[in-house]
Write a protein that holds these residues in place. Structure first.
Motif, PDB file in Angstrom:
ATOM      1  N   LYS A   1     -98.717  41.047 -24.623  1.00  0.00           N
ATOM      2  CA  LYS A   1     -99.184  41.615 -23.358  1.00  0.00           C
ATOM      3  C   LYS A   1     -99.988  42.899 -23.579  1.00  0.00           C
ATOM      4  O   LYS A   1    -101.016  43.113 -22.926  1.00  0.00           O
ATOM      5  CB  LYS A   1     -97.993  41.932 -22.458  1.00  0.00           C
ATOM      6  CG  LYS A   1     -97.361  40.688 -21.853  1.00  0.00           C
ATOM      7  CD  LYS A   1     -96.074  41.061 -21.167  1.00  0.00           C
ATOM      8  CE  LYS A   1     -95.634  39.992 -20.184  1.00  0.00           C
ATOM      9  NZ  LYS A   1     -96.539  39.857 -19.031  1.00  0.00           N
TER      10      LYS A   1
ATOM     11  N   ASP B   1    -104.114  45.240 -22.431  1.00  0.00           N
ATOM     12  CA  ASP B   1    -104.407  46.590 -21.934  1.00  0.00           C
ATOM     13  C   ASP B   1    -105.276  47.357 -22.926  1.00  0.00           C
ATOM     14  O   ASP B   1    -106.228  48.035 -22.528  1.00  0.00           O
ATOM     15  CB  ASP B   1    -103.100  47.358 -21.683  1.00  0.00           C
ATOM     16  CG  ASP B   1    -102.414  46.896 -20.403  1.00  0.00           C
ATOM     17  OD1 ASP B   1    -102.913  47.242 -19.323  1.00  0.00           O
ATOM     18  OD2 ASP B   1    -101.416  46.173 -20.474  1.00  0.00           O
TER      19      ASP B   1
ATOM     20  N   ASN C   1     -98.999  50.974 -17.975  1.00  0.00           N
ATOM     21  CA  ASN C   1     -98.543  49.625 -18.328  1.00  0.00           C
ATOM     22  C   ASN C   1     -97.934  49.603 -19.731  1.00  0.00           C
ATOM     23  O   ASN C   1     -96.887  48.991 -19.951  1.00  0.00           O
ATOM     24  CB  ASN C   1     -99.718  48.639 -18.316  1.00  0.00           C
ATOM     25  CG  ASN C   1    -100.248  48.408 -16.913  1.00  0.00           C
ATOM     26  OD1 ASN C   1     -99.539  48.610 -15.940  1.00  0.00           O
ATOM     27  ND2 ASN C   1    -101.495  48.003 -16.813  1.00  0.00           N
TER      28      ASN C   1
ATOM     29  N   ARG D   1     -91.237  47.432 -14.157  1.00  0.00           N
ATOM     30  CA  ARG D   1     -92.492  47.321 -13.420  1.00  0.00           C
ATOM     31  C   ARG D   1     -92.205  47.193 -11.931  1.00  0.00           C
ATOM     32  O   ARG D   1     -91.258  46.533 -11.540  1.00  0.00           O
ATOM     33  CB  ARG D   1     -93.263  46.068 -13.883  1.00  0.00           C
ATOM     34  CG  ARG D   1     -93.744  46.181 -15.308  1.00  0.00           C
ATOM     35  CD  ARG D   1     -94.387  44.882 -15.745  1.00  0.00           C
ATOM     36  NE  ARG D   1     -93.414  43.787 -15.774  1.00  0.00           N
ATOM     37  CZ  ARG D   1     -93.686  42.553 -16.196  1.00  0.00           C
ATOM     38  NH1 ARG D   1     -94.897  42.249 -16.606  1.00  0.00           N
ATOM     39  NH2 ARG D   1     -92.745  41.623 -16.212  1.00  0.00           N
TER      40      ARG D   1
ATOM     41  N   GLU E   1     -94.411  37.920 -10.984  1.00  0.00           N
ATOM     42  CA  GLU E   1     -94.733  38.319 -12.356  1.00  0.00           C
ATOM     43  C   GLU E   1     -93.456  38.517 -13.172  1.00  0.00           C
ATOM     44  O   GLU E   1     -93.327  38.006 -14.284  1.00  0.00           O
ATOM     45  CB  GLU E   1     -95.542  39.622 -12.338  1.00  0.00           C
ATOM     46  CG  GLU E   1     -95.923  40.091 -13.739  1.00  0.00           C
ATOM     47  CD  GLU E   1     -96.517  41.495 -13.761  1.00  0.00           C
ATOM     48  OE1 GLU E   1     -96.191  42.318 -12.882  1.00  0.00           O
ATOM     49  OE2 GLU E   1     -97.309  41.774 -14.690  1.00  0.00           O
TER      50      GLU E   1
ATOM     51  N   LYS F   1     -99.365  36.183 -20.661  1.00  0.00           N
ATOM     52  CA  LYS F   1    -100.582  36.981 -20.523  1.00  0.00           C
ATOM     53  C   LYS F   1    -101.205  36.849 -19.134  1.00  0.00           C
ATOM     54  O   LYS F   1    -101.671  37.830 -18.548  1.00  0.00           O
ATOM     55  CB  LYS F   1    -101.619  36.535 -21.564  1.00  0.00           C
ATOM     56  CG  LYS F   1    -101.268  36.982 -22.986  1.00  0.00           C
ATOM     57  CD  LYS F   1    -102.214  36.328 -23.966  1.00  0.00           C
ATOM     58  CE  LYS F   1    -102.234  37.048 -25.295  1.00  0.00           C
ATOM     59  NZ  LYS F   1    -102.814  38.394 -25.204  1.00  0.00           N
TER      60      LYS F   1
ATOM     61  N   THR G   1    -100.321  38.954 -15.972  1.00  0.00           N
ATOM     62  CA  THR G   1    -100.879  40.307 -15.882  1.00  0.00           C
ATOM     63  C   THR G   1    -102.162  40.291 -15.067  1.00  0.00           C
ATOM     64  O   THR G   1    -102.368  41.137 -14.186  1.00  0.00           O
ATOM     65  CB  THR G   1    -101.168  40.858 -17.298  1.00  0.00           C
ATOM     66  OG1 THR G   1     -99.986  40.732 -18.081  1.00  0.00           O
ATOM     67  CG2 THR G   1    -101.583  42.309 -17.252  1.00  0.00           C
TER      68      THR G   1
ATOM     69  N   GLU H   1    -101.271  39.579 -11.408  1.00  0.00           N
ATOM     70  CA  GLU H   1    -100.662  40.733 -10.738  1.00  0.00           C
ATOM     71  C   GLU H   1    -101.730  41.750 -10.344  1.00  0.00           C
ATOM     72  O   GLU H   1    -101.675  42.347  -9.263  1.00  0.00           O
ATOM     73  CB  GLU H   1     -99.599  41.357 -11.649  1.00  0.00           C
ATOM     74  CG  GLU H   1     -98.741  42.413 -10.973  1.00  0.00           C
ATOM     75  CD  GLU H   1     -99.335  43.803 -11.086  1.00  0.00           C
ATOM     76  OE1 GLU H   1     -99.081  44.623 -10.198  1.00  0.00           O
ATOM     77  OE2 GLU H   1    -100.065  44.073 -12.062  1.00  0.00           O
ATOM     78  N   ARG H   2    -102.724  41.932 -11.207  1.00  0.00           N
ATOM     79  CA  ARG H   2    -103.791  42.906 -10.885  1.00  0.00           C
ATOM     80  C   ARG H   2    -104.637  42.403  -9.724  1.00  0.00           C
ATOM     81  O   ARG H   2    -105.137  43.192  -8.927  1.00  0.00           O
ATOM     82  CB  ARG H   2    -104.682  43.162 -12.113  1.00  0.00           C
ATOM     83  CG  ARG H   2    -103.880  43.515 -13.336  1.00  0.00           C
ATOM     84  CD  ARG H   2    -104.056  44.901 -13.871  1.00  0.00           C
ATOM     85  NE  ARG H   2    -102.938  45.153 -14.782  1.00  0.00           N
ATOM     86  CZ  ARG H   2    -103.043  45.288 -16.107  1.00  0.00           C
ATOM     87  NH1 ARG H   2    -104.226  45.258 -16.682  1.00  0.00           N
ATOM     88  NH2 ARG H   2    -101.971  45.496 -16.853  1.00  0.00           N
TER      89      ARG H   2
END
Lengths: 206, 206
Positions: free
Chosen positions: A67, A71, A181, A196, B38, B67, B70, B73-74
């Motif tokens: 993950k 980012d 994150n 989260r 998520e 993955k 993420t 969620e955004r």
């Protein structure tokens, strides 16, 4: 990969503050490295998952790695994006003496640095301290945006530069989000506890 | 989770185009659902990884799931962000008859929809077609940004609204990026082939 991300943001901001364009080629080269790092890290994580069938902390570490590179890779992109805005800004004289933006930049870089340190050290307490600092970065963004609006309204010739500066501030704000994150994933990796959305979900209906 | 993301973006844009504020509470509620989705999806993926020790396609599916949430969620967050800008815009009369932004919004939503369809169907060809469309979304953003600049320069009273509209266009552009990420992951899941950064890395030095 984390060190390259830090360096990328640092160089992009150095280019901004010093008005220099030379550093930008280096930011782009770093971005390509970071892209490759992402792919290599994922390949390695998948290989370990397939061959070693890890559990508990090791499994959480690998899931975190899968993950976290997303980012980091976006931070590499943001370094390039900031550089592009800096190139556009450098074509004109500075809008004003920049005060808040360098401070925001410093604070954001420190946040990213500390999030990566927390990951390497497996330090959940340090990660929590990183998360708490995101509100400050967000507040800087709002303040800078408001100030830039006044410059835009004062003189139409300011508008283009002000929008470039606003973009840079927004990119910094996103680096802060990515650092948050990362820090949340560190807490998960160390403690197996998913924090989260903790604030958002606890204050709302189930 | 994917369906909720689609619905979130759709409602936020409906609120924008119809100038209605009622839909925004629903966008926020969807966002909280998406946050929970998520966490639940990650928990499930980790449990399967720990208990079943999957390999090959199954392992890639689980890595993709870890993955992909993420990005989803955004997108949920972006739905809320768009709603907030819409609320600010609704306080004033429209800046102009909006032409490009609704078209960009349509195109972005279709891209997200098709990326999610490609995931569900495990269709790598469809995923490739989604990826190709991201340049169009980026082009829309540039065009809208340029047009908004002219409105800002024409009359200072346009500036604030123009910055809100620019934000919405930028958020749509990011939804396009997330849809592209989803589609790249679908190709990886189906074919075991990592196509991220393919264009960027092949045109640059090794």
């Amino acid at each position: 990969m984390g060190a390259r991300c830090e360096r990328s943001v640092q160089l992009a901001l150095k280019a901004f503050i010093e008005g220099s364009a030379e550093l930008i080629a280096e930011v782009k080269s770093l971005d390509r490295h970071i892209d490759r790092d992402e792919m290599e890290s994922d390949e390695l994580a998948l290989r370990i998952l397939a061959l070693r069938q890890p559990v508990a902390h090791d499994l959480r570490l690998l899931a975190t790695a899968l993950k976290l590179v997303t980012d980091l890779e976006r931070i590499g992109d943001i370094g390039v994006n900031i550089s592009e805005r800096v190139l556009e800004l450098n074509q004109e004289p500075p809008l004003k003496p920049y005060v808040d933006l360098p401070v925001m930049a410093e604070e954001t870089q420190r946040m990213l640095h500390d999030a990566l340190d927390a990951f390497v050290a497996g330090d959940a307490e340090a990660a929590h301290r990183v998360i708490e600092r995101d509100v400050t970065i967000d507040a800087y963004y709002s303040q800078i945006f408001r100030e830039l609006l006044t410059y835009m309204m004062e003189d139409v010739r300011n508008i283009y530069r002000a929008t470039r500066l606003q973009s840079i501030a927004k990119y910094l704000e996103r680096v802060g989000d990515h650092a948050t994150n990362l820090a949340e994933m560190v807490v998960f990796m160390v403690k197996g506890q998913d924090i989260r959305h903790a604030g958002k979900l606890s204050t709302t209906e189930k």
